[in-house]
Design a protein around this motif. Structure first.
Motif, PDB file in Angstrom:
ATOM      1  N   ALA A 397       0.831  -1.206   0.000  1.00  0.00           N
ATOM      2  CA  ALA A 397       0.000   0.000   0.000  1.00  0.00           C
ATOM      3  C   ALA A 397       0.869   1.261   0.000  1.00  0.00           C
ATOM      4  CB  ALA A 397      -0.939  -0.009   1.182  1.00  0.00           C
ATOM      5  N   THR A 398       1.911   1.278   0.827  1.00  0.00           N
ATOM      6  CA  THR A 398       2.743   2.490   0.850  1.00  0.00           C
ATOM      7  C   THR A 398       3.526   2.617  -0.452  1.00  0.00           C
ATOM      8  OG1 THR A 398       4.415   1.257   2.050  1.00  0.00           O
ATOM      9  CG2 THR A 398       3.031   2.744   3.328  1.00  0.00           C
ATOM     10  N   ARG A 400       2.596   1.645  -3.342  1.00  0.00           N
ATOM     11  CA  ARG A 400       1.685   2.101  -4.379  1.00  0.00           C
ATOM     12  C   ARG A 400       1.187   3.517  -4.131  1.00  0.00           C
ATOM     13  NH1 ARG A 400      -2.610   0.530  -5.109  1.00  0.00           N
ATOM     14  NH2 ARG A 400      -2.808   1.172  -7.267  1.00  0.00           N
ATOM     15  N   SER A 401       1.482   4.023  -2.953  1.00  0.00           N
ATOM     16  CA  SER A 401       0.999   5.365  -2.639  1.00  0.00           C
ATOM     17  C   SER A 401       1.523   6.367  -3.647  1.00  0.00           C
ATOM     18  CB  SER A 401       1.428   5.756  -1.239  1.00  0.00           C
ATOM     19  OG  SER A 401       2.828   5.844  -1.190  1.00  0.00           O
ATOM     20  N   ARG A 404      -0.935   6.487  -6.239  1.00  0.00           N
ATOM     21  CA  ARG A 404      -2.191   7.082  -5.794  1.00  0.00           C
ATOM     22  C   ARG A 404      -2.012   8.530  -5.348  1.00  0.00           C
ATOM     23  NH1 ARG A 404      -6.376   3.299  -2.924  1.00  0.00           N
ATOM     24  NH2 ARG A 404      -7.685   4.947  -3.734  1.00  0.00           N
ATOM     25  N   ALA A 405      -0.769   8.970  -5.319  1.00  0.00           N
ATOM     26  CA  ALA A 405      -0.520  10.333  -4.888  1.00  0.00           C
ATOM     27  C   ALA A 405      -1.331  11.319  -5.719  1.00  0.00           C
ATOM     28  CB  ALA A 405       0.964  10.640  -4.995  1.00  0.00           C
ATOM     29  N   VAL A 408      -4.826  11.504  -4.563  1.00  0.00           N
ATOM     30  CA  VAL A 408      -4.872  12.278  -3.319  1.00  0.00           C
ATOM     31  C   VAL A 408      -4.770  13.763  -3.638  1.00  0.00           C
ATOM     32  CG1 VAL A 408      -3.678  12.762  -1.167  1.00  0.00           C
ATOM     33  CG2 VAL A 408      -3.892  10.410  -1.957  1.00  0.00           C
ATOM     34  N   PHE A 425      -8.939   5.765   3.012  1.00  0.00           N
ATOM     35  CA  PHE A 425      -7.922   4.717   2.878  1.00  0.00           C
ATOM     36  C   PHE A 425      -8.081   3.634   3.935  1.00  0.00           C
ATOM     37  CE2 PHE A 425      -5.737   8.148   0.501  1.00  0.00           C
ATOM     38  CZ  PHE A 425      -5.792   7.502  -0.712  1.00  0.00           C
ATOM     39  N   PRO A 488      -0.242   3.302   5.873  1.00  0.00           N
ATOM     40  CA  PRO A 488      -0.407   3.805   4.500  1.00  0.00           C
ATOM     41  C   PRO A 488      -1.318   5.037   4.463  1.00  0.00           C
ATOM     42  CG  PRO A 488      -0.633   1.439   4.529  1.00  0.00           C
ATOM     43  CD  PRO A 488      -0.519   1.859   5.952  1.00  0.00           C
ATOM     44  N   LEU A 492      -0.228   8.477   2.798  1.00  0.00           N
ATOM     45  CA  LEU A 492      -0.930   8.954   1.608  1.00  0.00           C
ATOM     46  C   LEU A 492      -1.540  10.328   1.815  1.00  0.00           C
ATOM     47  CD1 LEU A 492      -2.657   5.707   0.436  1.00  0.00           C
ATOM     48  CD2 LEU A 492      -1.260   7.174  -0.962  1.00  0.00           C
ATOM     49  N   THR A 493      -2.125  10.515   2.984  1.00  0.00           N
ATOM     50  CA  THR A 493      -2.868  11.751   3.181  1.00  0.00           C
ATOM     51  C   THR A 493      -1.947  12.921   3.471  1.00  0.00           C
ATOM     52  OG1 THR A 493      -3.126  11.173   5.494  1.00  0.00           O
ATOM     53  CG2 THR A 493      -4.913  10.571   4.009  1.00  0.00           C
TER      54      THR A 493
END
Lengths: 888, 114
Positions: A397-398, A400-401, A404-405, A408, A425, A488, A492-493
């Motif tokens: 997950a991290t 792939r962050s 996904r950035a 976000v 998330f 994660p 991500l946030t």
């Protein structure tokens, strides 16, 4: 002026506010009308529409202040209700959006989702199985209604060599306790027997039943064994009564009604079936398939019924609900003094029924014992597997962050708050965890048969679908989702939308160090488990192949249970059998290695010339015993017909027994006097230590006497490998010699092997879960390396264009991860060393922990990791640089 | 120009007083204040409407939409009974401050040059 359109301008203004939930349509209508009035007035005074609009906008107030003012008001109480429904509707639509995004993400990144869900669900399934196992082990004897009031009466015997804890009590103990203590409502005694059983109308069809016991009539009142037919208060009251399990009833009577039928016990005693009980559940520490009434064999008038020194009754007492256990225990000493007439009697111990399977270690247990240490180890393994699976989850997950950035960034730019993103998330990971848990339940269900074989446990499907378990499991899934998704979500946030969206930091390297740390943890755990499994099997192999000090191979043993006719005819039997071509030697004895041991106190003169008392295992054998079992002598001589005194006044001790006496040299004990059971004699020989028990135990002091009349076993040393032929021949011989007893035999090496079942199972379970752990860890590694290769595909492309070779690129990608496995190895080795050393300490005889075990485990982990990595990295290295660079 | 703080403080009494004369709508209220003070007090739209809504929340005002035969739909406000009471209190407070200041400044106040 022609370029300015007031309506368009107002519409634009209105749209900009309508995205804010604070404004209702009415509010906007009101504001718009105000602007229109104001602009109209300004235009009347000569301003252009454009200037009027701008001035009107200026009097609105500073940018953003309108919203703020409205928001303040909107949290007033009157509008709150509207607000909440709006809020709810909004939240639901956001939830829908989150769900859609989550599912799209799952679908779009199939490989990633597969790795994530597979790893987690396999890990969870393993945990569920271990949970069931632990639960089953802990459930022993708890189903009895009176489980909290039933206690076993055990004995701590004081001997010169320390306390000997016995699981069984003397015959009079139970009745006397119930009689003397008002707090004790009753007692139940069991004593095992091997029964030779036949239907009265078919006396020739006999079976040797080893799961039989004599029991007091209170058994079905105190214990919650299900009695299907018969009166629980009456079934075992009368002498010559027998209660059969359903299986046994079917074995003897088929579909006919077994109640009231007659069976013949040990060819002589007629017994009547008075009750049928359900087959025992698997979690019972004292197992039996048939119970005979106590009076059939032991009556209150027997001499043994008053013998406080014979310990062969497993005795249970039922305390009254109000009884104080401590108070009862405090009075036991006086009780013993009163009954034995001894000022220093042995100690009675009350052990709670539910503790008997797992938490007692005594001699003469009623059946196999559970191992709390194994339970503990398995629980730890379960937790580790779960953690490894969760780490995959977090790492992927991290990693792939970075992809996904952008999502976000867009969400943040539109106005998403960090709290909302975190929830999004976390929600996603909880969703994944719940999916994984659902799969895990299915996997666990499907692999139950395999696990039953692995663990040797009769876990049923029912245990998996119990109502309490499912909410627990799914509650657990939510917790796991939150834990694994927590980090994660945090990473991500945290992205700053501007940085992410402008591409100034397209791959914010977040949590890289943590990710590496977690990979190290995964592999360290896997290496520990691998090393553990290797040590278990090495030790197991050692125990199997270790010289036991006697010949266990090719040894066939017939247990005739002290049958009087066999004992009387033993010379004839031996003569006949030993003449068979395949039989090299034959011997009658009271005990055999690996069988139940009998111990008794005896006194032998020690190095100081005093008579030294000790409790020794006692073997009563014939003259062929030492030869047949190929026992070696350390000093003195073996038994011989040539000495008349050998059959009554001679003993051979083992080295362990002699060591207790303090002689500098074992041969010094030869000729020294001994006394036992009122008889005396001299020590004629010292046998080299041989293992009558598993290698878990030290060699116990032991004495061999000549007394063929006590024989219980006939051991035959076989020279051929033509087993079917030999067995047929021997059975024919046996049937002629002993027509009333079936030819029941066992192979000594197999019986010895069976002793290590627990270790073998332990090893199997250990290996399986070690393999699972490393499998899951590699799955995670696979995901990570694939991701890394994707991230660096441009770099790889550029390198290839500039002339890098495939091996150098593979090395580039693999280097980082192999380095991590190396660190894991360094971390794991001392942990595994200490842990396995402690496990080995349980064995009196164990291997020296070899270093190659760790090298092997580390090498294996490295090899597997390398294989995992190489596939992806070679794929990446072989990729056509044109493709990866085309879109720059 | 009158200071921001004073303008802010006078918002509520102005609104209540103007509405005491009869129902009105936002733009009209701003216009009246503008006219009454000779342009000295300028309210931003962004402060007036939230305040109107807030007074409505407190039940000092009530609002209703009025559809004019010729002309746009407007949201009108009028005082409630509670609003009249609030106005009385407001009046009392402003007058007592006004009187106190008058005492300080003497019987015939001369305004200092602006």
């Amino acid at each position: 002026m022609s370029s300015f359109n007031l309506n368009t301008a107002l519409a634009t203004w209105r749209r900009s506010l309508s995205t804010n939930r604070t404004f209702s349509n009415d509010d906007l209508d009101e504001l718009e009308q105000h602007l229109r009035d104001q602009i109209a007035a300004l235009v009347r005074n000569g301003a252009t529409e454009k200037a009027a609009f701008e001035q009107a906008m200026a009097t609105m107030g500073e940018y953003g202040s309108v919203e703020r003012e409205y928001e303040k008001v909107y949290w007033g109480k009157r509008r709150r209700r509207h607000q909440l429904t709006d809020e709810l509707r909004w939240r639901l639509s956001m939830l829908k959006n989150y769900l859609i995004v989550a599912l799209r993400n799952l679908r779009k990144h199939k490989g990633y989702s597969l790795i994530n869900i597979t790893g987690l669900s396999v890990g969870l399934a393993a945990c569920i199985l271990i949970l069931l196992y632990v639960q089953d082990e802990r459930s022993y004897d708890r189903f009895h209604e009176n489980a909290d009031r039933l206690y076993r009466v055990a004995v701590d015997l004081n001997t010169p060599s320390g306390i000997r804890p016995l699981a069984q009590a003397a015959p009079p103990t139970g009745p006397a306790l119930a009689n003397d203590f008002p707090e004790i409502e009753g007692f139940t005694r069991f004593t095992r027997t091997t029964a030779l059983l036949a239907r009265a109308d078919q006396p020739d069809v006999r079976f040797h039943e080893s799961a039989a016991a004599y029991a007091d009539s209170s058994v079905f009142e105190h214990f919650s064994f299900a009695l299907l037919q018969g009166n629980p208060h009456e079934v075992l009251r009368a002498p010559n009564s027998i209660v059969l399990s359903e299986t046994m009833a079917r074995k003897y009577f088929g579909d006919a009604d077994p109640m009231g039928q007659e069976l013949t016990l040990n060819t002589r005693t007629p017994v009547t079936v008075t009750g049928i009980m359900a087959d025992l559940p698997s979690n019972v520490h004292y197992r039996f398939e048939m119970l005979l009434s106590m009076e059939t064999a032991y009556t209150a008038d027997d001499e043994v019924a008053h013998d406080w020194g014979a310990f062969f009754f497993h005795t249970y007492v039922l305390l009254s609900p109000t009884a104080d256990l401590g108070a009862v225990q405090a009075k036991l000493h006086d009780f013993m003094v009163r009954h034995t007439g001894n000022d220093d009697p042995y100690t009675l111990v009350l052990e709670p029924l539910p503790d008997l399977y797992l938490h007692t270690s005594r001699l003469g247990q009623a059946g196999p014992q559970g191992s709390p240490r194994s339970l503990y180890l398995f629980s730890v393994i379960a937790v580790f597997i779960l953690v490894i699976a969760c780490i995959n989850f977090m790492n992927l997950a991290t990693a792939r962050s970075m992809v996904r950035a952008k999502e976000v960034g867009v969400r943040k730019a539109i106005g998403a708050q960090r709290r909302q993103l975190t929830l999004q998330f976390l929600g996603e990971s909880v969703l994944l965890a719940v999916i994984a848990m659902t799969l895990a339940v299915v996997i666990a269900q499907l692999s139950l048969p395999l696990f039953r074989w692995l663990s040797g446990k009769a876990l049923s499907e029912v245990t998996l679908l119990q109502p309490m378990l499912l909410p627990l499991l799914f509650g657990g899934a939510v917790v796991i989702g939150l834990l694994a998704g927590g980090y994660p979500a945090l990473v991500l946030t945290r992205f700053r939308p501007v940085a992410v969206l402008t591409g100034s930091s397209s791959a914010p390297e977040q949590g890289g160090r943590l990710r590496k740390g977690l990979v190290v943890f995964q592999f360290a755990t896997s290496i520990v488990l691998l090393a553990g499994a290797t040590v278990v099997f090495t030790q197991l192999d050692f125990m199997r192949t270790q010289d036991l000090g006697f010949e266990k191979d090719q040894m066939l043993v017939i247990n005739f249970n002290r049958d009087a006719e066999v004992v009387a005819n033993q010379n004839a039997i031996k003569q006949t059998l030993v003449q068979r071509p395949a039989v090299e030697a034959a011997t009658f004895s009271s005990r055999i290695p690996n069988g139940a041991n009998m111990s008794a106190g005896m006194q032998v003169e020690n190095a100081d010339g005093e008579m030294h008392g000790a409790v020794l295992y006692q073997y009563f054998v014939d003259f062929d015993f030492l030869n047949s079992y190929a026992l070696n002598l350390a000093a003195g001589r073996g038994f011989s017909n040539a000495f008349a005194t050998d059959s009554s006044a001679a003993v051979i001790l083992n080295e362990a027994a002699v060591r207790q006496l303090g002689y500098a040299d074992v041969s010094d004990v030869i000729g020294k006097p001994y006394a036992m059971w009122g008889a005396t004699g001299t020590v004629i020989g010292v046998a080299r230590d041989f293992h009558v028990q598993t290698l878990r135990e030290d060699v116990h002091p032991l004495a061999l006497h000549i007394d063929p009349s006590s024989a219980r076993y006939l051991s035959l040393k076989i020279t051929t490998n033509d087993w079917p032929g030999v067995l047929d021949d021997l059975e024919a011989q046996w049937t002629t010699l002993v027509p009333h007893r079936p030819f029941d035999y066992q192979f000594l090496d197999e019986a010895f092997e069976a002793q290590y079942q627990a270790e073998e199972r332990f090893g199997r379970v250990f290996t399986t879960f070690a393999a699972l752990a490393i499998g899951i860890a590699c799955l995670g590694l696979l995901g990570l390396i694939a991701f890394m290769a994707h991230q660096r595909r441009k770099e790889i492309g550029v390198r290839k264009v500039l002339g890098a070779s495939v091996p150098s690129i593979v090395a580039l990608l693999a280097k980082d991860f192999l380095w991590l496995v190396g660190i894991a190895f360094v971390v794991a080795t001392p942990v595994a060393y200490v842990g396995m050393q402690r496990w080995l300490d349980d064995f009196a005889y164990h291997i020296n922990l070899p270093l190659w075990v760790f090298v092997l485990a580390g090498g294996l982990a490295l090899g597997i990791a390398l294989l995992t990595i190489s596939y992806q990295s070679i794929k990446a290295a072989l990729a056509d640089p044109v493709k990866s660079l085309r879109y720059e | 120009m009158i200071s921001k703080a004073l303008v802010a403080a006078s918002l509520k009494p102005f609104i209540l007083s103007i509405l005491a004369d009869g129902e009105s709508y936002g733009y009209e209220i701003i216009q009246r204040v503008h006219d009454l003070t000779g342009g000295q007090v300028q309210w931003t739209t962004g402060t007036l409407y939230p305040l109107l809504h807030s007074l409505e929340n407190k039940n000092l005002l009530e609002s209703f939409w009025r559809e004019a035969d010729a002309g746009p739909r407007r949201k009108y406000y009028r005082l409630t009974a509670k609003g009249y009471k609030a106005l009385a209190t407001e009046k009392q407070q402003w007058l007592s401050i006004h009187e106190a200041l008058l005492k300080l400044w003497g019987p015939s106040p001369t305004l200092s040059p602006a």
